[in-house]
Design an enzyme around this catalytic site. Structure first.
Site, short mmCIF file in Angstrom:
data_model
loop_
_atom_site.label_atom_id
_atom_site.label_comp_id
_atom_site.label_asym_id
_atom_site.label_seq_id
_atom_site.Cartn_x
_atom_site.Cartn_y
_atom_site.Cartn_z
N ASN A 13 0.77 -1.23 -0.01
CA ASN A 13 -0.30 0.03 -0.20
C ASN A 13 0.50 0.91 0.15
O ASN A 13 1.93 1.02 0.63
CB ASN A 13 -0.99 -0.28 1.40
CG ASN A 13 -1.79 -1.02 1.01
OD1 ASN A 13 -2.30 -1.57 0.66
ND2 ASN A 13 -2.28 -1.73 2.25
N CYS A 14 0.07 2.28 -0.53
CA CYS A 14 0.90 3.46 -0.10
C CYS A 14 1.95 3.69 0.98
O CYS A 14 0.87 3.21 2.31
CB CYS A 14 -0.10 4.32 -0.65
SG CYS A 14 0.48 6.11 -0.62
N PRO A 15 2.88 4.14 1.24
CA PRO A 15 3.71 4.81 -0.28
C PRO A 15 4.47 3.80 -0.50
O PRO A 15 5.45 4.11 -1.94
CB PRO A 15 4.02 6.17 0.44
CG PRO A 15 5.21 5.84 1.92
CD PRO A 15 2.83 4.48 2.10
N ASP A 40 -3.01 -1.61 -4.99
CA ASP A 40 -3.17 -0.91 -4.21
C ASP A 40 -4.09 -0.19 -5.38
O ASP A 40 -3.40 0.98 -6.34
CB ASP A 40 -2.11 0.39 -4.04
CG ASP A 40 -2.58 1.46 -2.57
OD1 ASP A 40 -3.93 1.70 -3.12
OD2 ASP A 40 -1.92 1.82 -2.13
N ASP A 46 -2.21 8.27 -6.85
CA ASP A 46 -0.24 8.02 -6.79
C ASP A 46 0.69 9.05 -8.26
O ASP A 46 1.21 9.85 -7.35
CB ASP A 46 0.08 6.98 -5.89
CG ASP A 46 -0.73 7.15 -4.52
OD1 ASP A 46 -1.77 8.39 -4.36
OD2 ASP A 46 -0.44 6.19 -4.17
#
Length: 75
Positions: A13-15, A40, A46
């Protein structure tokens, strides 16, 4: 399209997908192409923001099943 390097960030998941892409791009020379596979859903926006901020070109974004595919060209 000629892909010079591919990274798999599924399950991250981010980042993390962005951080891994940044590291992979640093290993490429200008003009080379990186393919990032992510799961994600947030990675779509993003990578759009990442490309604008870094000057790398976002060539393509596609969805294949649960995978989000991002193709970037190093500046």
């Amino acid at each position: 399209m000629n892909i010079d390097k591919e990274i798999d960030t599924r399950g991250l998941n981010c980042p993390l997908p962005i951080l891994k892409a940044k590291k992979a791009l640093s290993e490429l020379v200008s003009g080379q192409v990186l393919k990032v596979v992510a799961t994600d859903a947030g990675s779509v926006r993003d990578f759009q923001a990442f490309a604008k901020q870094t000057g790398n070109e976002l060539l393509e974004q596609t969805t294949e099943g649960a995978d989000f595919i991002h193709i970037l060209r190093r500046r």
